[in-house]
Scaffold this motif. Structure first.
Motif, PDB file in Angstrom:
ATOM      1  N   LEU A 140      11.044   0.900   2.574  1.00 46.28           N
ATOM      2  CA  LEU A 140       9.602   0.747   2.811  1.00 46.28           C
ATOM      3  C   LEU A 140       9.251  -0.679   3.233  1.00 46.28           C
ATOM      4  CD1 LEU A 140       8.180   2.851  -0.170  1.00 46.28           C
ATOM      5  CD2 LEU A 140       8.183   3.465   2.256  1.00 46.28           C
ATOM      6  N   TYR A 172      10.211  -1.231   6.828  1.00 42.19           N
ATOM      7  CA  TYR A 172       9.253  -0.586   7.730  1.00 42.19           C
ATOM      8  C   TYR A 172       7.961  -1.397   7.830  1.00 42.19           C
ATOM      9  CZ  TYR A 172       6.083   2.949   9.612  1.00 42.19           C
ATOM     10  OH  TYR A 172       5.161   3.620  10.373  1.00 42.19           O
ATOM     11  N   LEU A 191       8.747   8.242   4.590  1.00 41.09           N
ATOM     12  CA  LEU A 191       8.227   7.760   5.870  1.00 41.09           C
ATOM     13  C   LEU A 191       8.083   8.919   6.830  1.00 41.09           C
ATOM     14  CD1 LEU A 191      10.383   4.538   6.520  1.00 41.09           C
ATOM     15  CD2 LEU A 191       7.966   4.605   5.884  1.00 41.09           C
ATOM     16  N   ASP A 249      -0.762   4.888   9.400  1.00 39.90           N
ATOM     17  CA  ASP A 249      -0.207   4.256   8.200  1.00 39.90           C
ATOM     18  C   ASP A 249      -0.904   4.736   6.934  1.00 39.90           C
ATOM     19  OD1 ASP A 249       1.675   2.827   9.572  1.00 39.90           O
ATOM     20  OD2 ASP A 249       0.441   1.027   9.778  1.00 39.90           O
ATOM     21  N   ARG A 283       0.537   8.021   6.073  1.00 44.32           N
ATOM     22  CA  ARG A 283       1.854   7.849   5.485  1.00 44.32           C
ATOM     23  C   ARG A 283       1.752   7.457   4.014  1.00 44.32           C
ATOM     24  NH1 ARG A 283       4.623   3.889   3.905  1.00 44.32           N
ATOM     25  NH2 ARG A 283       3.209   2.342   4.784  1.00 44.32           N
ATOM     26  N   GLU A 335       2.969   9.371   0.686  1.00 40.17           N
ATOM     27  CA  GLU A 335       3.808   8.745  -0.335  1.00 40.17           C
ATOM     28  C   GLU A 335       3.246   9.007  -1.724  1.00 40.17           C
ATOM     29  OE1 GLU A 335       5.211   4.263  -1.688  1.00 40.17           O
ATOM     30  OE2 GLU A 335       4.255   4.584   0.254  1.00 40.17           O
TER      31      GLU A 335
END
Length: 211
Positions: free
Chosen positions: A102, A105, A141, A184, A187, A191
């Motif tokens: 993470l 990224y 991801l 994002d 995402r 998560e």
């Protein structure tokens, strides 16, 4: 008894060098033209081992050997994720490596692609469901490209990283900052929903931003 001396002093021709893979050459030349038109420079890749058995790394290393030599096609591996356009992840994501993946990224400049290479990275492989593994990369991801195989060959890797995907990447580069913030955010919400089947976000990805 004289034969060993003959072998010692007799001239030995060099072994015949193997010919390059014609399919690999054709794919590489297509990628080279596309990369040059999109970036005007090399395509930079940062590889992250999230818990693999190193079989996929061997095939990735082969891409940099003189036989394949992918740098002549405008594709290079970089040491820092801050210089990368693409993050390649190998192996099932272990609990100990989840934070590292993470963080890698997060520091990559947007837009960025995530490629999962190998069966373990795609869905967890034989380690799926075990106590120390989160699962495939898509558990933490949004994965843009999956390259299955145990491990995939260098030619299979190049075939999957095709011109169509690079054109799609070019379209993503034209997305506005707000659209990337939405991606994002989705995402991060995915998560937070780990452990629960993420049906709400199963269709969330780059394509939804281009419709």
């Amino acid at each position: 008894m004289i034969e060993p001396f003959h072998n010692l002093f007799r001239p030995r021709p060099a072994p015949k060098q193997p010919q390059r893979d014609s399919a690999f050459e054709e794919i590489g030349l297509q990628l080279k033209k596309e990369i040059a038109s999109i970036f005007g420079r090399s395509l930079a890749i940062r590889e992250v081992d999230s818990g693999s058995d190193n079989s996929t790394e061997i095939e990735l290393n082969n891409l940099s050997t003189p036989y394949y030599d992918i740098e002549r096609f405008g594709i290079s591996f970089v040491a820092s994720p801050k210089h990368a356009d693409v993050m390649v992840v190998t192996g099932a994501v272990t609990l100990n490596m989840e934070t590292a993946v993470l963080k890698t990224y997060e520091v990559m400049p947007s837009p960025k692609l995530v490629i999962a290479i190998g069966d373990d990275a795609c869905d967890g492989g034989i380690f799926k469901g075990t106590y120390a593994v989160r699962g495939g990369v898509d558990k933490i991801l949004m994965v843009d490209i999956k390259i299955p195989g145990n491990p995939p060959t260098p030619t299979q890797i190049m075939i999957t990283m095709n011109v169509r995907e690079l054109r799609h990447f070019f379209k993503m580069r034209l997305c506005t900052r707000a659209q990337w913030e939405i991606r994002d955010l989705a995402r991060k919400m995915l998560e937070l929903c780990r452990g629960v089947e993420p049906l709400l976000f199963k269709d969330v990805g780059p394509n939804c931003l281009l419709d």
